[in-house]
Design an enzyme around this catalytic site. Sequence first.
Site, PDB file in Angstrom:
ATOM      1  N   HIS A   1      48.705  43.585  47.122  1.00  0.00           N
ATOM      2  CA  HIS A   1      47.453  44.567  46.690  1.00  0.00           C
ATOM      3  C   HIS A   1      46.104  43.908  47.026  1.00  0.00           C
ATOM      4  O   HIS A   1      45.124  44.608  46.927  1.00  0.00           O
ATOM      5  CB  HIS A   1      47.541  44.491  45.126  1.00  0.00           C
ATOM      6  CG  HIS A   1      47.227  43.329  44.304  1.00  0.00           C
ATOM      7  ND1 HIS A   1      47.852  42.361  43.839  1.00  0.00           N
ATOM      8  CD2 HIS A   1      45.839  42.742  44.135  1.00  0.00           C
ATOM      9  CE1 HIS A   1      47.140  41.395  43.076  1.00  0.00           C
ATOM     10  NE2 HIS A   1      45.996  41.684  43.328  1.00  0.00           N
TER      11      HIS A   1
ATOM     12  N   ASP B   1      55.185  43.319  45.923  1.00  0.00           N
ATOM     13  CA  ASP B   1      53.769  42.754  45.965  1.00  0.00           C
ATOM     14  C   ASP B   1      53.271  41.607  46.868  1.00  0.00           C
ATOM     15  O   ASP B   1      52.731  40.672  46.373  1.00  0.00           O
ATOM     16  CB  ASP B   1      52.773  42.532  44.613  1.00  0.00           C
ATOM     17  CG  ASP B   1      51.212  42.422  44.715  1.00  0.00           C
ATOM     18  OD1 ASP B   1      50.763  42.902  45.528  1.00  0.00           O
ATOM     19  OD2 ASP B   1      50.832  42.133  43.845  1.00  0.00           O
TER      20      ASP B   1
ATOM     21  N   SER C   1      44.539  36.495  42.533  1.00  0.00           N
ATOM     22  CA  SER C   1      45.650  37.151  43.042  1.00  0.00           C
ATOM     23  C   SER C   1      46.284  36.726  44.486  1.00  0.00           C
ATOM     24  O   SER C   1      45.129  36.352  45.494  1.00  0.00           O
ATOM     25  CB  SER C   1      45.228  38.629  43.325  1.00  0.00           C
ATOM     26  OG  SER C   1      44.911  39.018  42.280  1.00  0.00           O
TER      27      SER C   1
END
Length: 626
Positions: A189, A248, A337
């Site tokens: 992402h 992801d 992230s």
Amino acid sequence: MRQPPSGAKAVGLAYDHFYIPKGGKLYIYNEYRTQVLGAYDETTNPSGGLFSTELVQGSIVNIEYVAPKNLPVKPIKNEFKGNVEGDKISPANFTIKPENPRIDISELIYVYRNVPFLDRYDLTKTTGFGASGSCEVNVNCSEGASWQTEKRGVAEIWLKNGASWGWCTGGLVNTTNNSGIPYFLTADHCHGLPDAGEPYASAADMNQWQFYFNYESATCANPGTEPAYNTIIGCSLKACSPLNGGSDFCLVQLNTTPPQSYHPYYNGWDRTNTPASSGVGIHHPAGDIKKISTFTAAATSSTFNGGTGMVSATNAEWNVLYVATANGHGVVEGGSSGSPLFNQAKRVVGQLSGGNSACTNLSGSNLYGKFWYDWDQTPGGTTTQLKTWLDPVNSGSTTVNGYDPFNGYPDFYATPTTVYEGGSVNFTDITNGATSWSWQFEGGSPATSTVQNPTNIVYNQQGTYRVSLTTTTPLAGTQTIEKVGYITVLPGSPNVSIWCDDFSNTSNWSIINHSGAANQVWKITTAAPTGSYSATNPGKVNSTSGGNYALFDSDGLTTTNVEQWSSIQTTSGVNCSNYGQVILKFTEAYTKFYDSTLLYVSTDNFATSTRYVLHDGFANNQSVGN
């Protein structure tokens, strides 16, 4: 070239063509020249022309190119049209042209939010840095003592996707054959969310991604100034599995292999579906310096659900609960992230997708895409799985240890690296397993040494000097490292204090009234300002000298509307004529009123003097502090 101000906190540059000829140097710096990027030279030329440079503090960016004394030349189209006669070539028949730089700026990136790691370059900033939550734990606290090797593989990413830029984290990962190829694992992402309306970053975008290694506090405490870091520019996509319907992950290959000076480490991994019993996450929350979060209970299988277009494959994620530790309670934040999750064996088992933990929600979720799922579970093969890239020899290994490509190679550091003439430097060897040492100190005395940690190497002449170390280790054999321009020797001697006064003794000062209004004078006092100038009102004055003040508080001393002009002069001054340069430092606080503050400097014991206006009077009383 100087880019005019935009009101931004920082400015970035992206290029669609970036070429520096041999001998040329390009520098980029901020308004105050406190941040200087470069020199960029022929070794930094990207293969495809696309490039980006780091953010520059402030709203003004200066670009300076220094051309080589003699421009290099090359044949046009590499054609040779000369006549060869024996061993002679007629130069009149050559077609050549000088090589010029080509710097085509495709984008100016304006950042209007604070960028903590640039604070150290801002001369106007008085507060510390740190965008992450107060509960976060620095990686060099006691919680990170057992993870000092693994942290070296984790880096912050400043990434571009179309017209947007943002922060993520990721890390170097090893291959089954210890190839040393700079594969870097982060979250997909960060690369894009096509099922949620955000297209993937293009190859051109990824050529301008920036990877910041070793951006961390040297100790457990947040440092008073921002730490330095090492940068790699650009990468290429190898494989990815989307957040929506996948695990992801995004695997890229850095355009440049991190050199020995970066101390890179390629972390090991575990591709089994076995829950970690304990471990840590190492990350850069909110673009801040490197932090560590700790979990002590077994990870559980989970499914990430961030709404439409952001739902992972079923049980493709690990969820862990971070706990309080000696120095805080680590969680994850935006910017974390893609950061690696390590199990109890110090192997990567996932990369962060997200969660709802925060300093205000310490028991929230922390979900990481499973390395197990990354390996071969997403349909598509080479472009959607890690397997092809991280097991190039098809070994079938389910676990791999980390890899230090420079293990056994020489390395060292010096303290300090900048001295004045006649100053001494101590050197410390940090080579792993060395059995012999041979040092060379350009400009130093002595010039050589064979001890492991030489001390008191004296440098007597101004200049910059290289240092080399040759070691022998069982693993690497005999190897040499040379650090060019490593020691800087400044002329003269360091600054010394020749006079200081903190207003603790009133007899050290004389007060002269110039206006005839006897009560309009300076006041040496230990009493803090009163009335509208008190510490609780605008224009407050806080003592920086142990509670002693020199005040000119005209409103507090009279109600008469008269000229207010008096000066204060030390009675214990010193003769500065023997010093090549003198710096006067003091702190002043004042209210934006009609008054001016002046400083007089004399070279003849004040028979004459030069007046300097520290701040001029204001046309109107603004009744606010400064």
